[in-house]
Design a protein around this motif. Structure first.
Motif, PDB file in Angstrom:
ATOM      1  N   TYR A 107       0.868  -1.109  -0.107  1.00  0.00           N
ATOM      2  CA  TYR A 107      -0.048   0.163  -0.137  1.00  0.00           C
ATOM      3  C   TYR A 107       0.730   1.162   0.096  1.00  0.00           C
ATOM      4  O   TYR A 107       0.452   2.150  -0.665  1.00  0.00           O
ATOM      5  CB  TYR A 107      -0.954   0.181   1.225  1.00  0.00           C
ATOM      6  N   ILE A 108       1.985   1.297   0.792  1.00  0.00           N
ATOM      7  CA  ILE A 108       3.001   2.474   0.595  1.00  0.00           C
ATOM      8  C   ILE A 108       3.421   2.572  -0.878  1.00  0.00           C
ATOM      9  O   ILE A 108       3.573   3.496  -1.074  1.00  0.00           O
ATOM     10  CB  ILE A 108       4.046   2.198   1.861  1.00  0.00           C
ATOM     11  N   SER A 109       4.067   1.448  -1.325  1.00  0.00           N
ATOM     12  CA  SER A 109       4.343   1.444  -2.820  1.00  0.00           C
ATOM     13  C   SER A 109       3.469   1.981  -3.556  1.00  0.00           C
ATOM     14  O   SER A 109       3.608   2.899  -4.409  1.00  0.00           O
ATOM     15  CB  SER A 109       4.772   0.099  -3.023  1.00  0.00           C
ATOM     16  N   ILE A 110       2.035   1.695  -3.504  1.00  0.00           N
ATOM     17  CA  ILE A 110       1.124   2.260  -4.374  1.00  0.00           C
ATOM     18  C   ILE A 110       0.949   3.776  -4.000  1.00  0.00           C
ATOM     19  O   ILE A 110       0.905   4.402  -5.311  1.00  0.00           O
ATOM     20  CB  ILE A 110      -0.341   1.606  -4.143  1.00  0.00           C
ATOM     21  N   MET A 111       0.908   3.927  -2.811  1.00  0.00           N
ATOM     22  CA  MET A 111       0.707   5.640  -2.758  1.00  0.00           C
ATOM     23  C   MET A 111       1.971   6.361  -3.091  1.00  0.00           C
ATOM     24  O   MET A 111       1.714   7.255  -3.615  1.00  0.00           O
ATOM     25  CB  MET A 111       0.514   5.740  -1.087  1.00  0.00           C
ATOM     26  N   VAL A 112       3.216   5.908  -3.054  1.00  0.00           N
ATOM     27  CA  VAL A 112       4.294   6.796  -3.459  1.00  0.00           C
ATOM     28  C   VAL A 112       4.359   6.659  -4.831  1.00  0.00           C
ATOM     29  O   VAL A 112       4.635   7.628  -5.567  1.00  0.00           O
ATOM     30  CB  VAL A 112       5.581   5.929  -2.945  1.00  0.00           C
ATOM     31  N   GLY A 113       3.907   5.596  -5.682  1.00  0.00           N
ATOM     32  CA  GLY A 113       3.754   5.523  -6.828  1.00  0.00           C
ATOM     33  C   GLY A 113       2.787   6.410  -7.585  1.00  0.00           C
ATOM     34  O   GLY A 113       2.829   7.309  -8.321  1.00  0.00           O
ATOM     35  N   LEU A 114       1.582   6.593  -6.914  1.00  0.00           N
ATOM     36  CA  LEU A 114       0.586   7.612  -7.245  1.00  0.00           C
ATOM     37  C   LEU A 114       1.195   9.071  -7.141  1.00  0.00           C
ATOM     38  O   LEU A 114       0.923   9.922  -7.909  1.00  0.00           O
ATOM     39  CB  LEU A 114      -0.725   7.421  -6.599  1.00  0.00           C
ATOM     40  N   ALA A 115       1.918   9.190  -6.235  1.00  0.00           N
ATOM     41  CA  ALA A 115       2.611  10.748  -5.949  1.00  0.00           C
ATOM     42  C   ALA A 115       3.610  10.784  -7.128  1.00  0.00           C
ATOM     43  O   ALA A 115       3.492  11.917  -7.535  1.00  0.00           O
ATOM     44  CB  ALA A 115       3.412  10.856  -4.631  1.00  0.00           C
ATOM     45  N   PHE A 116       4.252  10.019  -7.631  1.00  0.00           N
ATOM     46  CA  PHE A 116       5.339  10.144  -8.654  1.00  0.00           C
ATOM     47  C   PHE A 116       4.577  10.362  -9.948  1.00  0.00           C
ATOM     48  O   PHE A 116       4.920  10.937 -10.825  1.00  0.00           O
ATOM     49  CB  PHE A 116       6.157   8.910  -8.980  1.00  0.00           C
ATOM     50  N   ILE A 117       3.511   9.551 -10.108  1.00  0.00           N
ATOM     51  CA  ILE A 117       2.733   9.947 -11.327  1.00  0.00           C
ATOM     52  C   ILE A 117       2.161  11.227 -11.288  1.00  0.00           C
ATOM     53  O   ILE A 117       1.813  11.918 -12.447  1.00  0.00           O
ATOM     54  CB  ILE A 117       1.333   8.864 -11.315  1.00  0.00           C
ATOM     55  N   THR A 118       1.768  11.752  -9.962  1.00  0.00           N
ATOM     56  CA  THR A 118       0.742  13.095  -9.983  1.00  0.00           C
ATOM     57  C   THR A 118       2.238  14.142 -10.339  1.00  0.00           C
ATOM     58  O   THR A 118       1.552  15.136 -10.912  1.00  0.00           O
ATOM     59  CB  THR A 118       0.136  13.385  -8.527  1.00  0.00           C
ATOM     60  N   LEU A 119       3.333  14.013  -9.795  1.00  0.00           N
ATOM     61  CA  LEU A 119       4.350  14.586 -10.173  1.00  0.00           C
ATOM     62  C   LEU A 119       4.650  14.714 -11.499  1.00  0.00           C
ATOM     63  O   LEU A 119       4.943  15.946 -12.107  1.00  0.00           O
ATOM     64  CB  LEU A 119       5.709  14.297  -9.353  1.00  0.00           C
ATOM     65  N   GLY A 120       4.491  13.777 -12.250  1.00  0.00           N
ATOM     66  CA  GLY A 120       4.967  13.654 -13.737  1.00  0.00           C
ATOM     67  C   GLY A 120       3.800  14.498 -14.644  1.00  0.00           C
ATOM     68  O   GLY A 120       4.072  14.962 -15.502  1.00  0.00           O
ATOM     69  N   LEU A 121       2.416  14.161 -14.044  1.00  0.00           N
ATOM     70  CA  LEU A 121       1.522  14.888 -14.933  1.00  0.00           C
ATOM     71  C   LEU A 121       1.579  16.426 -14.838  1.00  0.00           C
ATOM     72  O   LEU A 121       1.258  17.008 -15.351  1.00  0.00           O
ATOM     73  CB  LEU A 121       0.260  14.362 -14.316  1.00  0.00           C
ATOM     74  N   TRP A 122       2.083  16.836 -13.319  1.00  0.00           N
ATOM     75  CA  TRP A 122       2.222  18.122 -13.123  1.00  0.00           C
ATOM     76  C   TRP A 122       3.434  18.757 -13.986  1.00  0.00           C
ATOM     77  O   TRP A 122       3.384  19.882 -14.431  1.00  0.00           O
ATOM     78  CB  TRP A 122       2.513  18.497 -11.551  1.00  0.00           C
ATOM     79  N   GLU A 123       4.412  17.968 -14.083  1.00  0.00           N
ATOM     80  CA  GLU A 123       5.725  18.291 -15.092  1.00  0.00           C
ATOM     81  C   GLU A 123       5.154  18.551 -16.428  1.00  0.00           C
ATOM     82  O   GLU A 123       5.651  19.246 -17.193  1.00  0.00           O
ATOM     83  CB  GLU A 123       6.870  17.316 -14.773  1.00  0.00           C
ATOM     84  N   LEU A 180       4.786   4.173 -12.222  1.00  0.00           N
ATOM     85  CA  LEU A 180       4.241   2.917 -13.152  1.00  0.00           C
ATOM     86  C   LEU A 180       5.073   1.720 -12.520  1.00  0.00           C
ATOM     87  O   LEU A 180       4.348   0.798 -12.178  1.00  0.00           O
ATOM     88  CB  LEU A 180       4.384   3.104 -14.485  1.00  0.00           C
ATOM     89  N   CYS A 181       6.370   1.881 -12.431  1.00  0.00           N
ATOM     90  CA  CYS A 181       6.870   0.741 -11.939  1.00  0.00           C
ATOM     91  C   CYS A 181       6.684   0.397 -10.402  1.00  0.00           C
ATOM     92  O   CYS A 181       6.582  -1.003 -10.038  1.00  0.00           O
ATOM     93  CB  CYS A 181       8.628   0.837 -11.972  1.00  0.00           C
ATOM     94  N   LEU A 182       6.485   1.361  -9.565  1.00  0.00           N
ATOM     95  CA  LEU A 182       6.040   1.114  -8.136  1.00  0.00           C
ATOM     96  C   LEU A 182       4.688   0.423  -8.141  1.00  0.00           C
ATOM     97  O   LEU A 182       4.555  -0.478  -7.241  1.00  0.00           O
ATOM     98  CB  LEU A 182       6.174   2.292  -7.147  1.00  0.00           C
ATOM     99  N   ILE A 183       3.913   0.977  -8.942  1.00  0.00           N
ATOM    100  CA  ILE A 183       2.492   0.331  -8.798  1.00  0.00           C
ATOM    101  C   ILE A 183       2.464  -0.921  -9.678  1.00  0.00           C
ATOM    102  O   ILE A 183       1.932  -1.971  -9.076  1.00  0.00           O
ATOM    103  CB  ILE A 183       1.484   1.263  -9.560  1.00  0.00           C
ATOM    104  N   VAL A 184       2.976  -1.097 -10.799  1.00  0.00           N
ATOM    105  CA  VAL A 184       2.613  -2.285 -11.595  1.00  0.00           C
ATOM    106  C   VAL A 184       3.641  -3.445 -11.414  1.00  0.00           C
ATOM    107  O   VAL A 184       3.283  -4.632 -11.385  1.00  0.00           O
ATOM    108  CB  VAL A 184       2.794  -1.806 -13.241  1.00  0.00           C
ATOM    109  N   ILE A 185       5.105  -3.208 -10.854  1.00  0.00           N
ATOM    110  CA  ILE A 185       5.822  -3.957 -10.639  1.00  0.00           C
ATOM    111  C   ILE A 185       6.054  -4.442  -9.063  1.00  0.00           C
ATOM    112  O   ILE A 185       6.055  -5.602  -8.695  1.00  0.00           O
ATOM    113  CB  ILE A 185       7.219  -3.848 -11.535  1.00  0.00           C
ATOM    114  N   LEU A 186       6.622  -3.410  -8.490  1.00  0.00           N
ATOM    115  CA  LEU A 186       6.867  -3.848  -6.969  1.00  0.00           C
ATOM    116  C   LEU A 186       5.496  -4.170  -6.193  1.00  0.00           C
ATOM    117  O   LEU A 186       5.952  -5.099  -5.412  1.00  0.00           O
ATOM    118  CB  LEU A 186       7.491  -2.270  -6.319  1.00  0.00           C
ATOM    119  N   ALA A 187       4.558  -3.416  -6.079  1.00  0.00           N
ATOM    120  CA  ALA A 187       3.181  -3.967  -5.316  1.00  0.00           C
ATOM    121  C   ALA A 187       2.972  -5.544  -5.569  1.00  0.00           C
ATOM    122  O   ALA A 187       2.783  -6.267  -4.479  1.00  0.00           O
ATOM    123  CB  ALA A 187       2.400  -3.081  -5.360  1.00  0.00           C
ATOM    124  N   PRO A 188       2.682  -5.824  -6.806  1.00  0.00           N
ATOM    125  CA  PRO A 188       2.310  -7.238  -6.812  1.00  0.00           C
ATOM    126  C   PRO A 188       3.629  -8.172  -6.381  1.00  0.00           C
ATOM    127  O   PRO A 188       3.273  -9.328  -5.874  1.00  0.00           O
ATOM    128  CB  PRO A 188       2.149  -7.594  -8.285  1.00  0.00           C
TER     129      PRO A 188
END
Length: 66
Positions: free
Chosen positions: A10-26, A44-52
């Motif tokens: 869950y921490i990995s997913i939350m940090v991944g979403l934060a990175f995606i948000t930063l990317g969209l802001w950029e 995306l790596c944190l959400i799609v690869i690390l969490a599973p």
């Protein structure tokens, strides 16, 4: 140790979403596309690869995720 394996995905997913948000802001600012690619790829790596993987290895140790 067991609770840590349950919380890590869950921490990995939350940090991944934060990175995606930063990317969209950029991308919205349009200043630096390399930062956009780096943030999106990391998120995306944190959400799609690390969490599973964490969930898989946790279930291999007999810890259920509910």
């Amino acid at each position: 140790m067991g609770i840590l394996i349950i919380i890590l995905p869950y921490i990995s997913i939350m940090v991944g979403l934060a990175f995606i948000t930063l990317g969209l802001w950029e991308l919205r600012e349009g200043v630096n596309r390399k930062k956009y690619i780096k943030y999106m790829f990391t998120g995306l790596c944190l959400i799609v690869i690390l969490a599973p993987f964490i969930k898989f290895f946790g279930s291999a140790y007999g810890i259920s995720f509910g």
